[in-house]
Design a protein around this motif. Sequence first.
Motif, mmCIF file in Angstrom:
data_model
loop_
_atom_site.group_PDB
_atom_site.id
_atom_site.type_symbol
_atom_site.label_atom_id
_atom_site.label_comp_id
_atom_site.label_asym_id
_atom_site.label_seq_id
_atom_site.Cartn_x
_atom_site.Cartn_y
_atom_site.Cartn_z
ATOM 1 N N LEU A 48 0.821 -1.207 0.000
ATOM 2 C CA LEU A 48 0.000 0.000 0.000
ATOM 3 C C LEU A 48 0.860 1.265 0.000
ATOM 4 N N SER A 49 1.999 1.204 0.691
ATOM 5 C CA SER A 49 2.878 2.380 0.756
ATOM 6 C C SER A 49 3.461 2.734 -0.609
ATOM 7 N N LYS A 50 3.455 1.753 -1.525
ATOM 8 C CA LYS A 50 3.969 2.015 -2.865
ATOM 9 C C LYS A 50 3.138 3.077 -3.591
ATOM 10 N N TYR A 51 1.870 3.185 -3.184
ATOM 11 C CA TYR A 51 1.010 4.199 -3.812
ATOM 12 C C TYR A 51 1.621 5.586 -3.665
ATOM 13 N N PHE A 52 2.198 5.878 -2.491
ATOM 14 C CA PHE A 52 2.737 7.214 -2.238
ATOM 15 C C PHE A 52 4.006 7.460 -3.056
ATOM 16 N N GLN A 53 4.798 6.399 -3.259
ATOM 17 C CA GLN A 53 5.955 6.528 -4.151
ATOM 18 C C GLN A 53 5.501 6.812 -5.581
ATOM 19 N N LEU A 54 4.453 6.093 -5.994
ATOM 20 C CA LEU A 54 3.951 6.283 -7.355
ATOM 21 C C LEU A 54 3.390 7.687 -7.531
ATOM 22 N N LYS A 55 2.769 8.212 -6.496
ATOM 23 C CA LYS A 55 2.249 9.584 -6.549
ATOM 24 C C LYS A 55 3.389 10.575 -6.789
ATOM 25 N N ILE A 56 4.530 10.352 -6.138
ATOM 26 C CA ILE A 56 5.701 11.215 -6.353
ATOM 27 C C ILE A 56 6.181 11.092 -7.798
ATOM 28 N N LEU A 57 6.250 9.853 -8.286
ATOM 29 C CA LEU A 57 6.706 9.618 -9.660
ATOM 30 C C LEU A 57 5.806 10.345 -10.657
ATOM 31 N N ILE A 58 4.491 10.235 -10.469
ATOM 32 C CA ILE A 58 3.542 10.881 -11.387
ATOM 33 C C ILE A 58 3.731 12.395 -11.370
ATOM 34 N N THR A 59 3.892 12.950 -10.170
ATOM 35 C CA THR A 59 4.046 14.398 -10.034
ATOM 36 C C THR A 59 5.306 14.887 -10.739
ATOM 37 N N ARG A 61 6.947 13.378 -13.138
ATOM 38 C CA ARG A 61 6.834 13.188 -14.588
ATOM 39 C C ARG A 61 6.038 14.316 -15.230
ATOM 40 N N LYS A 62 5.088 14.893 -14.481
ATOM 41 C CA LYS A 62 4.313 16.018 -15.000
ATOM 42 C C LYS A 62 5.212 17.218 -15.285
ATOM 43 N N MET A 63 6.377 17.247 -14.637
ATOM 44 C CA MET A 63 7.342 18.323 -14.870
ATOM 45 C C MET A 63 8.427 17.894 -15.849
ATOM 46 N N ASP A 64 8.172 16.786 -16.566
ATOM 47 C CA ASP A 64 9.090 16.293 -17.607
ATOM 48 C C ASP A 64 10.451 15.888 -17.058
ATOM 49 N N ILE A 65 10.492 15.485 -15.808
ATOM 50 C CA ILE A 65 11.752 15.011 -15.237
ATOM 51 C C ILE A 65 11.974 13.575 -15.700
ATOM 52 N N PRO A 66 13.162 13.248 -16.211
ATOM 53 C CA PRO A 66 13.417 11.904 -16.743
ATOM 54 C C PRO A 66 13.213 10.815 -15.695
ATOM 55 N N LEU A 67 12.763 9.660 -16.158
ATOM 56 C CA LEU A 67 12.510 8.537 -15.254
ATOM 57 C C LEU A 67 13.769 8.122 -14.499
ATOM 58 N N GLU A 68 14.924 8.194 -15.165
ATOM 59 C CA GLU A 68 16.170 7.786 -14.510
ATOM 60 C C GLU A 68 16.443 8.635 -13.270
ATOM 61 N N ILE A 85 17.496 18.901 -9.258
ATOM 62 C CA ILE A 85 16.612 18.590 -10.392
ATOM 63 C C ILE A 85 15.660 19.755 -10.644
ATOM 64 N N TYR A 86 15.056 20.270 -9.576
ATOM 65 C CA TYR A 86 14.115 21.381 -9.706
ATOM 66 C C TYR A 86 14.792 22.611 -10.323
ATOM 67 N N LYS A 87 15.994 22.919 -9.867
ATOM 68 C CA LYS A 87 16.698 24.096 -10.374
ATOM 69 C C LYS A 87 17.021 23.943 -11.862
ATOM 70 N N ARG A 88 17.447 22.748 -12.244
ATOM 71 C CA ARG A 88 17.770 22.520 -13.653
ATOM 72 C C ARG A 88 16.521 22.634 -14.519
ATOM 73 N N LYS A 89 15.412 22.044 -14.063
ATOM 74 C CA LYS A 89 14.179 22.114 -14.848
ATOM 75 C C LYS A 89 13.670 23.545 -14.936
#
Length: 278
Positions: A48-59, A61-68, A85-89
């Motif tokens: 169930l805790s994986k949901y919160f990790q996935l929420k971070i990933l989705i967020t 990705r919305k900013m076009d941050i690479p999956l790696e 990462i935020y500063k570079r984007k």
Amino acid sequence: MENKEFYFTTGELARLTGLSKQLLIFYDKKNFFTATATGSNGYRYYLLSKYFQLKILITLRKMDIPLEEIYQYLQHGNDEFLLSIYKRKLSEYQEQMKQLQKKSQILEKRIQSMERQPHLILNRIFITELEKERRYYRWDIDMSAPVKERVSHMAAALRPYLQDENCFRDSILGFILPSSSLHEKQPVTTYSFLTHYIPHIPGIKEQAVYTMKPGIYLKVHGYGHYGVIDTETKRTLLDFIERNHMKADDHFMVFPLSQYWMTGQSRWIMTTMIRIDS
């Protein structure tokens, strides 16, 4: 599998997040977001805790941050890494905004120009004064060469202009022809085409520079294509020069009007200019 109440299936997680099952399976195969376990039935299960990790990933990705980079953050949870990462984007987005602003300004000028003159007057002489010189790169063409070779030569010269916003310039392409070619019986054996002069443009190294001198010019709009102008345009220019006893330069310039290229006409609209003695 025991205690399934502590796990989501791929389908359940997909419904909760709006992602497709195929995308979650792709993430798992690529180790970007892995399932916690795989049941004997082959189903993937996520704590169930994986949901919160996935929420971070989705967020992210919305900013076009690479999956790696997202994967590295999820693995290590380093706030300094996320901040970098935020500063570079942010820097990337700011640069994109500058480019979009340039393109918006170009489009505004194009729209204003076309709205001011919705119906271009063809084959009418205008007398205009060029107050400052204009510079172009000059490329010579041998008319005896095969047409494919000539077009390829032109395309190679234009290629550097197609890499950025320079492709929007109206004066990206022009032609120089001998004034003798205004007489219909005089064939053109050589001519030159012009590209807009931009110092140090990548892809253009050593190249002759042509200067369009200040002075009084006759200007006329008419049909044509690739430096070939319509017979009526030629006649209009010649008649005006002869009738007014003018002395013209030994060459003239032809510029395609790019905003009129896609008008559905079989020929493009060109602006022809020739310098005369005042």
